[in-house]
Write an enzyme that holds these catalytic residues in place. Sequence first.
Site, PDB file in Angstrom:
ATOM      1  N   ALA A  10       0.596 -46.586   3.085  1.00 17.85           N
ATOM      2  CA  ALA A  10       0.861 -45.637   4.171  1.00 17.85           C
ATOM      3  C   ALA A  10      -0.328 -45.557   5.136  1.00 17.85           C
ATOM      4  CB  ALA A  10       1.152 -44.259   3.584  1.00 17.85           C
ATOM      5  N   THR A  77      -7.215 -49.993   0.430  1.00 15.65           N
ATOM      6  CA  THR A  77      -6.498 -50.366  -0.796  1.00 15.65           C
ATOM      7  C   THR A  77      -6.554 -49.166  -1.753  1.00 15.65           C
ATOM      8  OG1 THR A  77      -8.460 -51.339  -1.843  1.00 15.65           O
ATOM      9  CG2 THR A  77      -7.116 -52.815  -0.485  1.00 15.65           C
ATOM     10  N   GLU A 130     -15.054 -40.752   6.247  1.00 12.65           N
ATOM     11  CA  GLU A 130     -14.436 -39.440   6.527  1.00 12.65           C
ATOM     12  C   GLU A 130     -13.075 -39.269   5.869  1.00 12.65           C
ATOM     13  OE1 GLU A 130     -14.308 -36.164   7.163  1.00 12.65           O
ATOM     14  OE2 GLU A 130     -15.493 -36.538   8.970  1.00 12.65           O
ATOM     15  N   VAL A 133     -12.185 -37.660   2.076  1.00 14.42           N
ATOM     16  CA  VAL A 133     -12.182 -36.242   1.682  1.00 14.42           C
ATOM     17  C   VAL A 133     -11.366 -35.442   2.685  1.00 14.42           C
ATOM     18  CG1 VAL A 133     -13.584 -34.188   1.228  1.00 14.42           C
ATOM     19  CG2 VAL A 133     -14.471 -36.449   0.646  1.00 14.42           C
ATOM     20  N   GLY A 135      -8.303 -35.980   4.081  1.00 15.81           N
ATOM     21  CA  GLY A 135      -7.464 -36.646   5.069  1.00 15.81           C
ATOM     22  C   GLY A 135      -7.912 -36.451   6.506  1.00 15.81           C
ATOM     23  N   GLY A 187       9.196 -35.856  -2.619  1.00 10.30           N
ATOM     24  CA  GLY A 187       8.223 -36.893  -2.270  1.00 10.30           C
ATOM     25  C   GLY A 187       6.814 -36.347  -2.120  1.00 10.30           C
ATOM     26  N   ASP A 201      -8.102 -36.501  -8.761  1.00 12.46           N
ATOM     27  CA  ASP A 201      -8.189 -36.768  -7.325  1.00 12.46           C
ATOM     28  C   ASP A 201      -9.121 -35.765  -6.634  1.00 12.46           C
ATOM     29  OD1 ASP A 201      -7.100 -37.997  -4.738  1.00 12.46           O
ATOM     30  OD2 ASP A 201      -6.607 -35.885  -4.483  1.00 12.46           O
ATOM     31  N   LYS A 205     -13.038 -36.393  -4.790  1.00 15.69           N
ATOM     32  CA  LYS A 205     -13.455 -35.876  -3.491  1.00 15.69           C
ATOM     33  C   LYS A 205     -14.698 -35.001  -3.645  1.00 15.69           C
ATOM     34  CE  LYS A 205      -8.740 -36.306  -1.881  1.00 15.69           C
ATOM     35  NZ  LYS A 205      -7.416 -35.660  -1.891  1.00 15.69           N
TER      36      LYS A 205
END
Lengths: 316, 177
Positions: A10, A77, A130, A133, A135, A187, A201, A205
């Site tokens: 994405a 990736t 950037e 962390v 988005g 989703g 996750d 960060k």
Amino acid sequence: MRLAVMGAGAVGGSVVELAADYGHTVTAFADSQSAAVDADGLDAAAVLDRKEQDGTVGDERPEDALTAPYDVLVEATPTTLGDAEPGFGHLRTALERDRHVVLANKGPVAERYADVRALERESEGTVLFEATVGGAMPVLSTVDDFDPEHITAVRGVLNGTANFILSRMGAEGLGYEHVLAEAQDLGVAEADPTFDVDGTDAALKGVIVANVLADNGTEYTLEDADVEGIQDIAGSAIELAQEEGRTVRLIAEVAEGEVRVGPRLVPANAPLAPTGTRNIVQLETEHAGRLNISGRGAGGPETASAVLADVGRLDQ
Amino acid sequence: MSDSTDEVRSYTVRLELVDEPGELLRALEPIADNGGNLLSIFHERGNVTPRGHIPVEVDMEATPERFDGIVDALRDAGINVIQAGAERYSETLTVVLTGHLINTDLSDTLSRIQERTDATVTDLSLSAPEGTEDASSARIRLATEQNATESVMGTIRDLAEEKELRVIEPLAAGGEL
């Protein structure tokens, strides 16, 4: 700038799609199996279309993208733990060629920060990250602007999936399993949501922020973080918290050299209790009080905009 | 948003009200009017003071500056303020425990928190939707002296580990961020 984009998920796909809009040219694009290279610039619509139809982006090998003509390597990736490969290898190749690197992949800066900085020192290229962390949110550039030395703590809600689950559990009085299934249908949560709900996750960060705050001092990896997830949070615990005007959020906290991730009680109407997939980061600054940055912490175009903002910083 | 001078904190005031209709509302108005956020009201109707008044305990959140204004406003309104909490127990700490609270003797857990720390349990709320044999949750509110919250949290963490309970901690000391 000429961009080589590694990774066709994405984020990578959105970078290819949006690059021209930011005044950049994509000269190479690779997924794990294939690559498309054109020194004059790829036709974004054509390569993305091919990816969608065929599952490949071009007829060349992924390695060819790394050696193509480009000014900035965009590494998008998937994040892997441990040796952070293949992302780290891609970064090394680009730096050895004195090219810049912009990371959307958290692995290299969360797992091998010292190695990344060492390679960067030997290179004419610069590494920016950037997008790793929060988005679209300008967290690391704000930390950089304030100077890490003048920031005493960083805490925030840094995982949209976990936040969606906790906020739905609170709003609807539903149990964890029920809300997780709903999030998967929408989703919002992946088929395997482990990294999101077990805190990994958010911890990655937090580790990246800790590395930036340490400012070339101590190196942090996931092993240095104290991590608890949300899988066994009972609906009744959130209900009880709400009776007293509080709620539960998965908070990542970096303070006094420690990284801690876990479910915490926060006032229900506080900035640190966003609802849905929204993220927020709160910086405690030495001279400027508390600063909140909130926004979309994930998503293809959102994260791509952070990648392209980094490319713009290199431009100057 | 907020800076260090307007940190919201929790306070408890103990009032004595005349047993007449409308007195409780009259006592709560100065709190709301001066920017206090009411958390809970403990109205001891059956427990009359020697002067024939009804003791009422009010928990609220406010900035220190506003809290001073609230106490002044209460006194101006002729409300008898027996104790304006901030002096002794200046911090309120709320934690949620989950797990086999009942099988691991909740009252023992609470009394050990009180024995080992200088905190006082001021409120307990238990939710056991699956019955006493299954996991349940409890919200515990503690009043503690200023700057003691970290050591109180340490004790709670130790007890939770021993009894295999899960602690959901407040974000910072006092949880008021």
